[in-house]
Design an enzyme around this catalytic site. Structure first.
Site: not given
Ligand code: R5P
Length: 314
Positions: A37, A194, A218, A192
């Site tokens: 399952d 989102r 990053d 930036k």
């Molecule tokens: C955000 O705060 C993180 O440090 C990365 O910049 C983010 O998670 C990257 O996500 P994606 O590649 O989807 O833009």
């Protein structure tokens, strides 16, 4: 502390093998399977009574399965009387849900911390947690290593010349500063926002990138929306060349397609998450660096009650 035992879930077998090799032990024998399952079953074929047990598992995609597998592993080790259990989580998923920045949302990183502790983890060993304060979500010791020494050593070997370090968002500026201190070079920070889980917009950049090689730092590349937008902005502002580095190559959604056609000269990530063959083939100039020695050395030191921070801590 008695003998060391290192086990692994199924999220990243290649990394687990490399870590075990560094530590000088075979991975603990166990059988992980799924019941018909879909539920996960586990059976250890090692005696762990009184042992110092480590279980390696990145909670990468499929994150829920890998998290559950880790929780089951911890429960199993606890019930088999391991003396101490350390969850080694090279990539700690759900970390980006780390605050209540609007009404009616969970803090899932805290929930995961609670789950791991309740399951029986005595310590956590992780790498570049998305936010350092996630350590405080746990009331057990957390060692948060940094992939920076591995990534900067690679970047130095590329002999890029003078660079400007760019943080693609404000949250990662401190990390970019660490790289700037190590490699030399100015720092620039992108404002930036989102707009959705897959799209980010880079509005402005604080700092000068004109006629310079840009080194973008990053912690995670997920859909690659962030680095793509940041690349667009720095090129618009006159950057000559772009190199991107991130500890965790989550590479979900359209990331491979985006990175394959992005105006980026080089991408370096670590092996906290296994990359697909497609990613390796399609993303030009992609380098995957191993952090197995870093993790292996930290395991060795934790087992011997030696300092971890003196070598690796941020
Ligand atoms: C955000 O705060 C993180 O440090 C990365 O910049 C983010 O998670 C990257 O996500 P994606 O590649 O989807 O833009």
């Amino acid at each position: 502390m008695k003998d060391l035992r290192v086990f692994a879930g199924r999220s990243n077998p290649a990394l687990a093998e490399r870590v075990a090799n560094y530590v000088g032990l075979p991975l603990g024998r166990a059988q992980l399977e799924k019941f018909p399952d879909g539920e996960i079953s586990l059976k250890l074929f090692e005696d762990v009574r009184g042992r110092d047990a480590f279980v390696i598992q990145s909670t990468c995609q499929p994150g829920n399965d890998h998290l559950m597998e880790l929780l089951i592993y911890i429960d199993c080790l606890k019930r088999a009387s391991a003396q101490r259990i350390t969850a080694v989580i090279p990539y700690f998923g759900y970390a980006r849900q780390d605050r209540k920045d609007e009404g009616r949302v969970p803090i899932t990183a805290k929930l995961v911390a609670n789950l791991l502790t309740t399951a029986g983890a005595d310590r956590i060993l992780s790498l570049d947690l998305h936010a350092a304060q996630i350590q405080g979500f746990f009331d057990i010791p957390v060692d948060n290593l940094s992939g920076e020494p591995v990534l900067t050593a690679h970047l130095e070997s590329l002999d890029i010349g003078p660079v400007v370090l760019v943080s693609p968002d404000i949250g990662n500026a401190k990390q970019a500063r660490i790289y700037a201190d190590r490699l030399g070079g100015d720092l620039a920070i992108i404002d930036k926002r989102r707009v959705s889980g897959t799209e980010a917009v880079s509005y402005n950049i604080i700092g000068d990138v004109k006629d310079k090689a840009v080194l973008m730092v990053d912690d995670i590349i997920a859909t690659a929306g962030t680095v793509l937008e940041a690349a667009r902005l720095v090129l618009e502002r006159g950057a000559k060349r772009i190199i991107v580095t991130a500890t965790h190559g989550v590479l979900c959604g359209r990331a491979i397609e985006r990175l394959a056609s992005a105006p980026i000269d080089h991408v370096a990530v670590t092996d906290t998450i296994p990359l697909s063959e497609e990613a390796r083939q399609r993303i030009p100039n992609l380098t995957v660096l191993t952090i197995s020695q870093l993790l292996g050395e930290a395991i060795r030191r934790i087992h011997r009650d030696e300092s971890v921070s003196s070598l690796f801590m941020k």
